[in-house]
Design an enzyme around this catalytic site. Sequence first.
Site: not given
Ligand code: SDX
Length: 428
Positions: A307, A364
């Site tokens: 998140h 989710d």
């Molecule tokens: C919602 O913002 C809100 O409030 C949203 C929400 C709402 O109520 O409106 O809460 C609802 O959208 C919840 C999120 C649902 N999405 C998912 O579950 C999709 C999977 N999660 C991600 O794609 C990710 O965690 C996000 C999009 C939710 C957040 O992404 P960020 O904050 O941009 O973080 P990032 O992509 O920069 O990740 C940081 C690190 C990265 O690795 P490094 O580059 O540091 O090595 O964490 C890793 C990412 O690759 N990472 C994951 C991951 N999420 C982040 N690796 C594997 N699986 C994951 N799910």
Amino acid sequence: MSEKATLEINGKKYEFPLVRGTENEVAIDIKTLRSSTGGVITIDPGYKNTGSCESAITFLDGEKGILRYRGYSIEDLADKADFLEVAYLLIFGDLPTQEQLDKFHSDIKENSVVDDDVKKILDAFPKSAHPMGVLSSLTAALTAFNPSSVDVSSEQDMYNSIVRIMGKFPVLVSWAMRKKHGLPLEYGDDNLGYVENVLRMMFKNPNREYEQNPILINALDKLLILHADHEQNCSTSTVRITGSSHAGLFVSLASGISALWGPLHGGANQAVLEMLEAIKEDGGDTKKYMAKAKDKNDPFRLMGFGHRVYKNFDPRARIIKKAADEVLGDLGVEDPILDIAKGLEKEALEDPYFVDRKLYPNVDFYSGIIYRAMGIPVEMFTVMFALGRLPGWIAQWREMRLRKEPIGRPRQLYIGETYRPFKAIAQR
Ligand code: SDX
């Protein structure tokens, strides 16, 4: 004495006021940055460090896993309120008295008929159309049937527009589902509660009366409350920036629905179920999917994990995980993917990759398991998220307009070609 931040650029110092919110969050007010520094701006892809507005609607503390709507904790609201009460709270700022709530509901019922011509738009969609695309289109189309844009200087006009969309949106949600499943389109029943009415419109079989099930009513009520608002997330920011051009309420909501559809945002609840199903089909091999999620060369992410704000457990995920056990138990549903989800969660919470990045289950991760047990098709999961988020989007749009926020128009850092003279095609 007002607090200040000092910035030094090329030996010259600039001061900017520090502003502090009611929960002691601190922001640097950079409204004068560009003009006072001769053009210097900030840059922050994804706005990870940038506040877009001041808001009094929702507070969340990602480090502590706190979520409050207008000061009330999500735990209290999910446990003690119903969805319409929470909608009123988010939009108007206080929990309603019984009289206010009754009037709100009655005004919503007065406005819950959708112009029959909207069905002609719906008929133009193929059955294969994703319900989120249908919902976004029909929500925008409502403007054609309610052409007067909202006069935000009139509280009454704002109120009328709000009860209009609160009344019509559930009908569009049910039509999006029923159309896909070849069922005749239903209108609501004014004798029912808001959530009961949603369930009846979605599930009524044309050949028999719909029998309400308190387990489903309570489960949906709680899920809608948990999804009702979440400060400046992607779709809410989209609603705000669309509305900041003074585009109407319905089209601003339609843009939010489109943003929510993405699998990184609200579309994740559908992606979680598809991921869990794939793991089940693959013999429940969670370790293979954990490895894929950690492999930088693999675009696969563990859907429902991570998140932007929560670097601790998403408080909603805790509540939904508990509700999943209760609802499946009460319904007598045995769903192996709940065990796969729990196994995946346990593994991730012990894995350094996830622990180091503070990746926890989000809202989710478990919600789809409940929706499925309730008989809601997987392609409707994100539509249910939109139904829950509707009052939050409305509240945020209303706050933005009442505060007379300026049109949203970010700057950029240009990294393209510098000036070059035009070249005739023969010289290229
Ligand atoms: C919602 O913002 C809100 O409030 C949203 C929400 C709402 O109520 O409106 O809460 C609802 O959208 C919840 C999120 C649902 N999405 C998912 O579950 C999709 C999977 N999660 C991600 O794609 C990710 O965690 C996000 C999009 C939710 C957040 O992404 P960020 O904050 O941009 O973080 P990032 O992509 O920069 O990740 C940081 C690190 C990265 O690795 P490094 O580059 O540091 O090595 O964490 C890793 C990412 O690759 N990472 C994951 C991951 N999420 C982040 N690796 C594997 N699986 C994951 N799910």
